[in-house]
Design a protein around this motif. Structure first.
Motif, PDB file in Angstrom:
ATOM      1  N   GLY A   1       0.684  -1.196  -0.047  1.00 46.98           N
ATOM      2  CA  GLY A   1      -0.066   0.105  -0.019  1.00 46.98           C
ATOM      3  C   GLY A   1       0.885   1.367   0.084  1.00 46.98           C
ATOM      4  O   GLY A   1       0.177   2.335  -0.155  1.00 46.98           O
ATOM      5  N   PHE A   2       2.120   1.244   0.440  1.00 46.45           N
ATOM      6  CA  PHE A   2       2.908   2.631   0.116  1.00 46.45           C
ATOM      7  C   PHE A   2       2.748   2.985  -1.173  1.00 46.45           C
ATOM      8  O   PHE A   2       3.047   2.274  -2.227  1.00 46.45           O
ATOM      9  CB  PHE A   2       4.427   2.267   0.393  1.00 46.45           C
ATOM     10  N   THR A   3       2.398   4.351  -1.404  1.00 52.17           N
ATOM     11  CA  THR A   3       2.354   4.934  -2.670  1.00 52.17           C
ATOM     12  C   THR A   3       2.754   6.323  -2.623  1.00 52.17           C
ATOM     13  O   THR A   3       2.774   7.123  -1.246  1.00 52.17           O
ATOM     14  CB  THR A   3       0.794   4.976  -2.931  1.00 52.17           C
ATOM     15  N   GLU A   4       3.773   6.623  -3.392  1.00 54.80           N
ATOM     16  CA  GLU A   4       3.986   8.114  -3.743  1.00 54.80           C
ATOM     17  C   GLU A   4       3.084   8.742  -4.771  1.00 54.80           C
ATOM     18  O   GLU A   4       2.976   8.132  -5.645  1.00 54.80           O
ATOM     19  CB  GLU A   4       5.504   8.486  -4.050  1.00 54.80           C
ATOM     20  N   LEU A   5       2.162   9.755  -4.484  1.00 56.14           N
ATOM     21  CA  LEU A   5       1.408  10.275  -5.329  1.00 56.14           C
ATOM     22  C   LEU A   5       1.792  11.693  -5.619  1.00 56.14           C
ATOM     23  O   LEU A   5       2.065  12.709  -4.726  1.00 56.14           O
ATOM     24  CB  LEU A   5      -0.132  10.338  -4.748  1.00 56.14           C
TER      25      LEU A   5
END
Length: 204
Positions: A62-66
């Protein structure tokens, strides 16, 4: 430093992509599905996040850079993190929005609000919640959280570990009942591991 803990209880992924200014678009990177940081996300910090994911440091994927890009430039960025060493107060399916940054020239354009809503849309699941942690005296950050559906659920402070703030934790001193009060204590309901006064942690 006094800290405010905000939480948003989501019922699953949201529909509808938030609107952005003309020419702007969302770009995302997730280590678990995309591998090492791609062009535009190749920073030392992102390689550390990638390594942490590879090492099983997160409670789940679930780690996300947006990012919001416009004219070939990143004008806004935030990250979404699952529970890990610095976030033990979170339930296994919870996520946290952090490291919210907007380029000075792109502020006052609702980019942060749109990006947080897009993070909810992309990453939200039915049994999870989002957290948002900020300094108590950061009124702008607190107002942003509230405008995105978050409510103040706890107050606490930041600690140090081995004398270094980077290794410290964000400690919840008490849970609060109403968004703007710190007088009514309520039982924590974020996870079976939570307890008022327990050392908790957050990354910002």
């Amino acid at each position: 430093m006094k800290i405010h803990f905000y939480r948003c209880d989501c019922e699953g992924p949201m529909s509808g992509v938030p609107s952005l200014p003309s020419g702007a678009r969302f770009r995302s990177w997730s280590p678990q599905s995309d591998g090492p940081p791609p062009e535009g996300s190749r920073t030392v910090v992102n390689y550390i996040w990638w390594g942490l994911g590879k090492a099983g440091g997160f409670a789940r994927s679930g780690f996300t850079e947006l990012r919001v890009e416009q004219g070939g430039q990143t004008v806004h960025r935030l990250i979404v993190t699952p529970r890990w060493y610095r976030f033990p107060f979170m339930a296994p399916n919870d996520l946290q929005v952090g490291d919210v940054w907007t380029a000075p020239a792109a502020r006052a354009r609702n980019l942060a609000r749109a990006a947080i809503r897009e993070a909810h849309r992309r990453c939200g699941i039915a049994s999870g919640r989002f957290w948002y942690v900020t300094a108590a005296d950061n009124a702008v950050s607190g107002a942003l959280a509230k405008s995105c559906g978050y409510r103040l659920v706890a107050v606490g402070r930041r600690t140090k570990r081995f004398g270094v703030a980077l290794f410290g934790q964000y400690v919840i001193d008490r849970y609060v009942q109403a968004p703007d009060t710190e007088t009514d204590v309520i039982a924590p309901d974020c996870s079976e591991e939570s307890a008022a006064g327990r050392s908790l942690s957050v990354s910002h």
